[in-house]
Design an enzyme around this catalytic site. Sequence first.
Site, PDB file in Angstrom:
ATOM      1  N   GLY A 145       0.671  -1.163   0.114  1.00  0.00           N
ATOM      2  CA  GLY A 145       0.143   0.045  -0.018  1.00  0.00           C
ATOM      3  C   GLY A 145       0.908   1.244  -0.021  1.00  0.00           C
ATOM      4  O   GLY A 145       2.172   1.067   0.270  1.00  0.00           O
ATOM      5  N   CYS A 146       0.251   2.294  -0.140  1.00  0.00           N
ATOM      6  CA  CYS A 146       0.986   3.598  -0.384  1.00  0.00           C
ATOM      7  C   CYS A 146       1.368   4.112   1.046  1.00  0.00           C
ATOM      8  O   CYS A 146       2.555   4.594   1.083  1.00  0.00           O
ATOM      9  CB  CYS A 146       0.112   4.711  -0.950  1.00  0.00           C
ATOM     10  SG  CYS A 146      -1.427   4.762  -0.501  1.00  0.00           S
ATOM     11  N   TYR A 147       0.567   4.291   1.740  1.00  0.00           N
ATOM     12  CA  TYR A 147       1.089   4.727   3.222  1.00  0.00           C
ATOM     13  C   TYR A 147       2.076   3.565   3.691  1.00  0.00           C
ATOM     14  O   TYR A 147       3.076   4.100   4.341  1.00  0.00           O
ATOM     15  CB  TYR A 147      -0.171   4.687   4.458  1.00  0.00           C
ATOM     16  CG  TYR A 147      -1.037   5.929   4.086  1.00  0.00           C
ATOM     17  CD1 TYR A 147      -0.562   6.943   3.935  1.00  0.00           C
ATOM     18  CD2 TYR A 147      -2.538   5.602   3.746  1.00  0.00           C
ATOM     19  CE1 TYR A 147      -1.514   8.280   3.841  1.00  0.00           C
ATOM     20  CE2 TYR A 147      -3.415   6.774   3.594  1.00  0.00           C
ATOM     21  CZ  TYR A 147      -2.783   8.157   3.857  1.00  0.00           C
ATOM     22  OH  TYR A 147      -3.792   9.088   3.565  1.00  0.00           O
ATOM     23  N   THR A 149       4.379   1.730   2.401  1.00  0.00           N
ATOM     24  CA  THR A 149       5.549   2.135   1.536  1.00  0.00           C
ATOM     25  C   THR A 149       6.149   3.325   2.056  1.00  0.00           C
ATOM     26  O   THR A 149       7.485   3.170   2.541  1.00  0.00           O
ATOM     27  CB  THR A 149       5.149   2.321   0.051  1.00  0.00           C
ATOM     28  OG1 THR A 149       4.905   1.245  -0.693  1.00  0.00           O
ATOM     29  CG2 THR A 149       6.499   2.662  -0.775  1.00  0.00           C
ATOM     30  N   ALA A 150       5.678   4.472   2.482  1.00  0.00           N
ATOM     31  CA  ALA A 150       6.225   5.628   2.839  1.00  0.00           C
ATOM     32  C   ALA A 150       6.717   5.507   4.233  1.00  0.00           C
ATOM     33  O   ALA A 150       7.781   6.067   4.644  1.00  0.00           O
ATOM     34  CB  ALA A 150       5.185   6.793   2.740  1.00  0.00           C
TER      35      ALA A 150
END
Length: 342
Positions: A145-147, A149-150
Amino acid sequence: MITIGILGVTGYTGQELLRLLNNHPEVKVTYLGSSSSAGKRISDICPHFQDSVDTVLETEDVPDVDVVFMALPHGIASARARELLQRGIKIIDLGADFRLKDVATYESWYRVAHADPTLLKEAVYGLPELYREQITGKTLIANPGCYPTASQLALVPLLRAGLIEMNGIIIDAKSGVSGAGRGIVQNLHYSEVNENFKAYGVGVHRHTPEIEQQLSDAVNSPVVINFTPHLVPMTRGILTTIYAAITSGVSEEDLKNCWHLMYDNEPFIHVMPEGEWPQTKYAYGSNHAYLQLRYDPRTNRVVLVSAIDNLVKGASGQAIQNMNILFGLPETTGLQHTALWP
């Protein structure tokens, strides 16, 4: 040439996949599937492809291809995956169906039954900078997911090295509206989002167990976090600010050196010079991530900041990076884009 199929191509991540793959020198996109728009041309739905892609969308009966990207809502990919794998088709799933290793956790957070729990053992979590060796040679990749990953890019190296405490981690993240997809929802209307800034999914966001799972793996012990996402009135980008206690005797230099050791040879991850802080615009439209930190001796906590494009490194770009690994290509192939600025 590697033959490519995309399921769910009309969504934001599907469109971004097609945009990036259209400039990839080693692939040919031979199949575009859409359950809602079969029979229409992709350029009729997405006019920005008029001069580059004129493919007619097909039903979700996937033909023989080397790899299929599944940009689908959760609950669908798990029902389709086994048949595709048995046909020798590699899968990169951009949804959530194979990210969580425990089926009960998945079903609790996503509120759907998992269609094929036995495949969870075969799936590999696809964040290349942290799990590259596990990805190589596999056939089913769970794109993060994007969150997550960050968050992981900032936290995992420091946790593995024992430089920060695993308890009390706070993740405060902000995302552009494209992260919510193309669905027509009242709270995503322009008049609801414009000139507004709000928290959502407080304490219940579905990326929470994914982040906790991967951080727990990093220390081989359960990690529980506070994660609060926010919606920002912009199209793309994630800026994540993380607060964590450091372990005894650790300095800011130790923390920075850990990042440098992990990332200095990574083409997409950038530890920023002293005094410069990540901005979402630095990553806009690219597969790059930007990191910075500062230790606060008053609180004995470190503040970590990361910035990515939620649609590229947080989704489609990372998926292509995973594909490059699966087929033995340099990871940067087709992903050499710099960010759009301003």
